[in-house]
Design a protein around this motif. Structure first.
Motif, PDB file in Angstrom:
ATOM      1  N   VAL A 196     -11.697  -6.805  -0.455  1.00 26.65           N
ATOM      2  CA  VAL A 196     -10.891  -7.336  -1.551  1.00 26.65           C
ATOM      3  C   VAL A 196     -10.047  -8.523  -1.085  1.00 26.65           C
ATOM      4  O   VAL A 196      -9.953  -9.538  -1.759  1.00 26.65           O
ATOM      5  CB  VAL A 196      -9.971  -6.235  -2.145  1.00 26.65           C
ATOM      6  CG1 VAL A 196      -9.078  -6.788  -3.234  1.00 26.65           C
ATOM      7  CG2 VAL A 196     -10.807  -5.069  -2.666  1.00 26.65           C
ATOM      8  N   SER A 197      -9.431  -8.420   0.099  1.00 31.60           N
ATOM      9  CA  SER A 197      -8.547  -9.475   0.590  1.00 31.60           C
ATOM     10  C   SER A 197      -8.385  -9.339   2.109  1.00 31.60           C
ATOM     11  O   SER A 197      -8.600  -8.268   2.667  1.00 31.60           O
ATOM     12  CB  SER A 197      -7.187  -9.367  -0.105  1.00 31.60           C
ATOM     13  OG  SER A 197      -6.374 -10.469   0.201  1.00 31.60           O
ATOM     14  N   ARG A 210       1.157   3.610  -1.743  1.00 29.75           N
ATOM     15  CA  ARG A 210       2.213   2.904  -2.463  1.00 29.75           C
ATOM     16  C   ARG A 210       2.654   1.709  -1.618  1.00 29.75           C
ATOM     17  O   ARG A 210       2.329   1.608  -0.448  1.00 29.75           O
ATOM     18  CB  ARG A 210       3.372   3.829  -2.789  1.00 29.75           C
ATOM     19  CG  ARG A 210       4.090   4.389  -1.604  1.00 29.75           C
ATOM     20  CD  ARG A 210       5.156   5.394  -2.083  1.00 29.75           C
ATOM     21  NE  ARG A 210       6.001   5.811  -1.009  1.00 29.75           N
ATOM     22  CZ  ARG A 210       5.713   6.773  -0.146  1.00 29.75           C
ATOM     23  NH1 ARG A 210       4.571   7.396  -0.218  1.00 29.75           N
ATOM     24  NH2 ARG A 210       6.548   7.094   0.802  1.00 29.75           N
ATOM     25  N   ILE A 211       3.413   0.841  -2.241  1.00 32.22           N
ATOM     26  CA  ILE A 211       3.832  -0.378  -1.556  1.00 32.22           C
ATOM     27  C   ILE A 211       5.320  -0.588  -1.793  1.00 32.22           C
ATOM     28  O   ILE A 211       5.829  -0.318  -2.874  1.00 32.22           O
ATOM     29  CB  ILE A 211       3.010  -1.580  -2.061  1.00 32.22           C
ATOM     30  CG1 ILE A 211       3.261  -2.803  -1.207  1.00 32.22           C
ATOM     31  CG2 ILE A 211       3.265  -1.866  -3.513  1.00 32.22           C
ATOM     32  CD1 ILE A 211       2.252  -3.903  -1.428  1.00 32.22           C
ATOM     33  N   ASP A 212       6.027  -1.037  -0.798  1.00 33.30           N
ATOM     34  CA  ASP A 212       7.451  -1.350  -0.905  1.00 33.30           C
ATOM     35  C   ASP A 212       7.606  -2.844  -0.661  1.00 33.30           C
ATOM     36  O   ASP A 212       7.656  -3.291   0.467  1.00 33.30           O
ATOM     37  CB  ASP A 212       8.237  -0.533   0.127  1.00 33.30           C
ATOM     38  CG  ASP A 212       9.732  -0.797   0.081  1.00 33.30           C
ATOM     39  OD1 ASP A 212      10.170  -1.636  -0.728  1.00 33.30           O
ATOM     40  OD2 ASP A 212      10.456  -0.179   0.863  1.00 33.30           O
ATOM     41  N   ALA A 254      -3.307  -7.187  -4.866  1.00 32.77           N
ATOM     42  CA  ALA A 254      -4.609  -6.518  -4.836  1.00 32.77           C
ATOM     43  C   ALA A 254      -4.440  -5.065  -4.379  1.00 32.77           C
ATOM     44  O   ALA A 254      -5.056  -4.157  -4.932  1.00 32.77           O
ATOM     45  CB  ALA A 254      -5.552  -7.261  -3.891  1.00 32.77           C
ATOM     46  N   PHE A 255      -3.564  -4.831  -3.396  1.00 34.94           N
ATOM     47  CA  PHE A 255      -3.308  -3.476  -2.906  1.00 34.94           C
ATOM     48  C   PHE A 255      -2.687  -2.624  -4.005  1.00 34.94           C
ATOM     49  O   PHE A 255      -3.060  -1.462  -4.180  1.00 34.94           O
ATOM     50  CB  PHE A 255      -2.386  -3.540  -1.687  1.00 34.94           C
ATOM     51  CG  PHE A 255      -2.179  -2.200  -1.015  1.00 34.94           C
ATOM     52  CD1 PHE A 255      -3.077  -1.757  -0.063  1.00 34.94           C
ATOM     53  CD2 PHE A 255      -1.097  -1.412  -1.337  1.00 34.94           C
ATOM     54  CE1 PHE A 255      -2.897  -0.531   0.558  1.00 34.94           C
ATOM     55  CE2 PHE A 255      -0.901  -0.196  -0.730  1.00 34.94           C
ATOM     56  CZ  PHE A 255      -1.804   0.249   0.218  1.00 34.94           C
ATOM     57  N   GLN A 256      -1.742  -3.193  -4.757  1.00 37.55           N
ATOM     58  CA  GLN A 256      -1.096  -2.458  -5.845  1.00 37.55           C
ATOM     59  C   GLN A 256      -2.113  -2.049  -6.906  1.00 37.55           C
ATOM     60  O   GLN A 256      -2.071  -0.928  -7.411  1.00 37.55           O
ATOM     61  CB  GLN A 256       0.004  -3.286  -6.498  1.00 37.55           C
ATOM     62  CG  GLN A 256       1.255  -3.358  -5.644  1.00 37.55           C
ATOM     63  CD  GLN A 256       2.308  -4.268  -6.250  1.00 37.55           C
ATOM     64  OE1 GLN A 256       1.997  -5.355  -6.723  1.00 37.55           O
ATOM     65  NE2 GLN A 256       3.546  -3.816  -6.235  1.00 37.55           N
ATOM     66  N   LYS A 257      -3.028  -2.935  -7.254  1.00 40.61           N
ATOM     67  CA  LYS A 257      -4.037  -2.622  -8.256  1.00 40.61           C
ATOM     68  C   LYS A 257      -4.947  -1.491  -7.791  1.00 40.61           C
ATOM     69  O   LYS A 257      -5.320  -0.619  -8.563  1.00 40.61           O
ATOM     70  CB  LYS A 257      -4.870  -3.865  -8.587  1.00 40.61           C
ATOM     71  CG  LYS A 257      -4.118  -4.885  -9.405  1.00 40.61           C
ATOM     72  CD  LYS A 257      -4.968  -6.114  -9.664  1.00 40.61           C
ATOM     73  CE  LYS A 257      -4.144  -7.187 -10.347  1.00 40.61           C
ATOM     74  NZ  LYS A 257      -4.903  -8.422 -10.485  1.00 40.61           N
ATOM     75  N   LEU A 258      -5.324  -1.505  -6.506  1.00 43.08           N
ATOM     76  CA  LEU A 258      -6.199  -0.471  -5.969  1.00 43.08           C
ATOM     77  C   LEU A 258      -5.514   0.877  -5.881  1.00 43.08           C
ATOM     78  O   LEU A 258      -6.151   1.912  -6.020  1.00 43.08           O
ATOM     79  CB  LEU A 258      -6.701  -0.868  -4.582  1.00 43.08           C
ATOM     80  CG  LEU A 258      -7.713  -1.998  -4.529  1.00 43.08           C
ATOM     81  CD1 LEU A 258      -7.968  -2.397  -3.083  1.00 43.08           C
ATOM     82  CD2 LEU A 258      -9.014  -1.586  -5.200  1.00 43.08           C
TER      83      LEU A 258
END
Length: 102
Positions: free
Chosen positions: A14-15, A62-64, A96-100
């Motif tokens: 993806v990236s 999750r992402i911070d 892209a990580f958030q969408k996945l």
């Protein structure tokens, strides 16, 4: 990336980012290399000074964004903190990580 990574049959890239990454998975390590986001995992490849390949598979993630920490898995024990980006668009990578992981 100098050599191709092995992908599963239903896995796609993806990236990608290249830079300095701080990894905590029970032990704190710092690597310079490539961080590849696929639809199933974060994959770290570092061939500068030491050779390492590490996969962070995620079922829940999750992402911070405030502290630039990508947390994979169900606990804070496996995390990647991006300290500096050499090549790549970190904002695009995190989106892209958030969408996945949604």
């Amino acid at each position: 990336m100098n050599r191709p990574m092995k992908l599963e049959s239903d896995e796609k890239i993806v990236s990608c980012l290249e830079g300095l990454f701080e990894i905590f998975d029970g032990i704190q390590n710092v690597y310079f290399g490539n961080l590849i986001l696929t639809n199933k995992r974060l994959y770290l490849v570092s061939n500068k000074q030491i050779n390492i390949e590490k996969s962070f598979w995620f079922s829940k993630a999750r992402i911070d964004m405030a502290s630039s920490v990508l947390i994979v898995g169900e606990s804070d024990e496996s995390s990647i903190k991006v300290k500096w980006i050499y090549k790549g668009n970190f904002h695009h990578f995190t989106q892209a990580f958030q969408k996945l992981s949604a």
